[in-house]
Design a protein around this motif. Sequence first.
Motif, PDB file in Angstrom:
ATOM      1  N   ARG A  43      12.081  11.631  -2.813  1.00 45.13           N
ATOM      2  CA  ARG A  43      11.084  12.432  -2.092  1.00 45.13           C
ATOM      3  C   ARG A  43      11.664  13.117  -0.864  1.00 45.13           C
ATOM      4  NH1 ARG A  43       7.244   7.857  -1.387  1.00 45.13           N
ATOM      5  NH2 ARG A  43       8.691   6.595  -2.593  1.00 45.13           N
ATOM      6  N   GLU A  90      11.529  -2.265   1.222  1.00 41.42           N
ATOM      7  CA  GLU A  90      10.275  -2.996   1.443  1.00 41.42           C
ATOM      8  C   GLU A  90       9.918  -3.754   0.163  1.00 41.42           C
ATOM      9  OE1 GLU A  90       6.843  -0.528   2.151  1.00 41.42           O
ATOM     10  OE2 GLU A  90       5.641  -2.206   2.879  1.00 41.42           O
ATOM     11  N   LYS A 111       2.064   4.977   0.071  1.00 35.44           N
ATOM     12  CA  LYS A 111       1.645   6.259   0.648  1.00 35.44           C
ATOM     13  C   LYS A 111       2.063   7.368  -0.317  1.00 35.44           C
ATOM     14  CE  LYS A 111       0.006   4.597   4.489  1.00 35.44           C
ATOM     15  NZ  LYS A 111      -1.448   4.524   4.659  1.00 35.44           N
ATOM     16  N   THR A 118       0.866  -1.178   0.000  1.00 35.47           N
ATOM     17  CA  THR A 118       0.000   0.000   0.000  1.00 35.47           C
ATOM     18  C   THR A 118       0.901   1.226   0.000  1.00 35.47           C
ATOM     19  OG1 THR A 118      -1.700  -1.155   1.251  1.00 35.47           O
ATOM     20  CG2 THR A 118      -1.807   1.250   1.235  1.00 35.47           C
TER      21      THR A 118
HETATM   22  N1  LIG Z   1       4.484   1.841   1.447  1.00 37.69           N
HETATM   23  C1  LIG Z   1       5.266   2.799   0.956  1.00 37.69           C
HETATM   24  N2  LIG Z   1       4.744   3.931   0.442  1.00 37.69           N
HETATM   25  C2  LIG Z   1       5.544   4.912  -0.052  1.00 37.69           C
HETATM   26  N3  LIG Z   1       6.866   4.809  -0.093  1.00 37.69           N
HETATM   27  C3  LIG Z   1       7.426   3.707   0.399  1.00 37.69           C
HETATM   28  N4  LIG Z   1       8.714   3.321   0.524  1.00 37.69           N
HETATM   29  C4  LIG Z   1       8.741   2.106   1.088  1.00 37.69           C
HETATM   30  N5  LIG Z   1       7.515   1.670   1.361  1.00 37.69           N
HETATM   31  C5  LIG Z   1       6.666   2.651   0.938  1.00 37.69           C
END
Ligand SMILES: Nc1ncnc2[nH]cnc12
Length: 177
Positions: free
Chosen positions: A63, A100, A26, A24
């Motif tokens: 970012r 991740e 963000k 998911t």
């Molecule tokens: N779930 C996530 N949303 C945005 N950026 C990320 N970087 C690592 N995991 C993320």
Amino acid sequence: MNSLSEKLKAKIRDVENFPKPGITFKDITPVLSDSKLCRDITEELLSRYKDENLDAIVGVESRGFLFGMLLAYELNIPFVPVRKSGKLPFRTLKHSYDLEYGSASMEIHVDALQNNWNVLIHDDLLATGGTAAAAGALVEQLGAKVQSFSFLIDLTFLNGKDVLKNYTTKINSLVQY
Ligand SMILES: Nc1ncnc2[nH]cnc12
Ligand SMILES: O=P(O)(O)OC[C@H]1O[C@H](OP(=O)(O)OP(=O)(O)O)[C@H](O)[C@@H]1O
């Protein structure tokens, strides 16, 4: 009036299954479109860090460049980019790590920080902590000190803070999930 954290949460957009199934994402682009909210975020970061005697802000691609640069500008101190491998043109130090959703290497210019500088590392989001830890390792390899980590978002269920405690206990975020 909503708190800054509530305002941020109201703007951060969940995008399911991006960039891979099960993630998911963000999405902070709706935050960036809200100029008043961007000012409020920058002012909050400034009030948190103006008395910390920081020598530089290290921002993590991509970012982390956004509010990292705004904070460095407001504090009137250098902004130093940590970038994905192969992007920085001059001589670099490199550190590899897991994400991740994949793996990556980050680099910093060898002359970007001075010995014993107190540095804040900023990124938009803390997930597993691998990216921020890589930035921390690069800062320390240049002889500088990681005074603080600052994130807009902490995905607390991934326990990224645990990975960063080797560098500093000053780990702040504006919103947590
Ligand atoms: N779930 C996530 N949303 C945005 N950026 C990320 N970087 C690592 N995991 C993320
Ligand atoms: O805590 P971690 O598990 O290491 O993940 C966090 C990192 O992942 C995202 O960047 P991404 O690699 O998606 O790059 P981008 O900012 O250039 O889109 C985010 O902006 C952090 O830099």
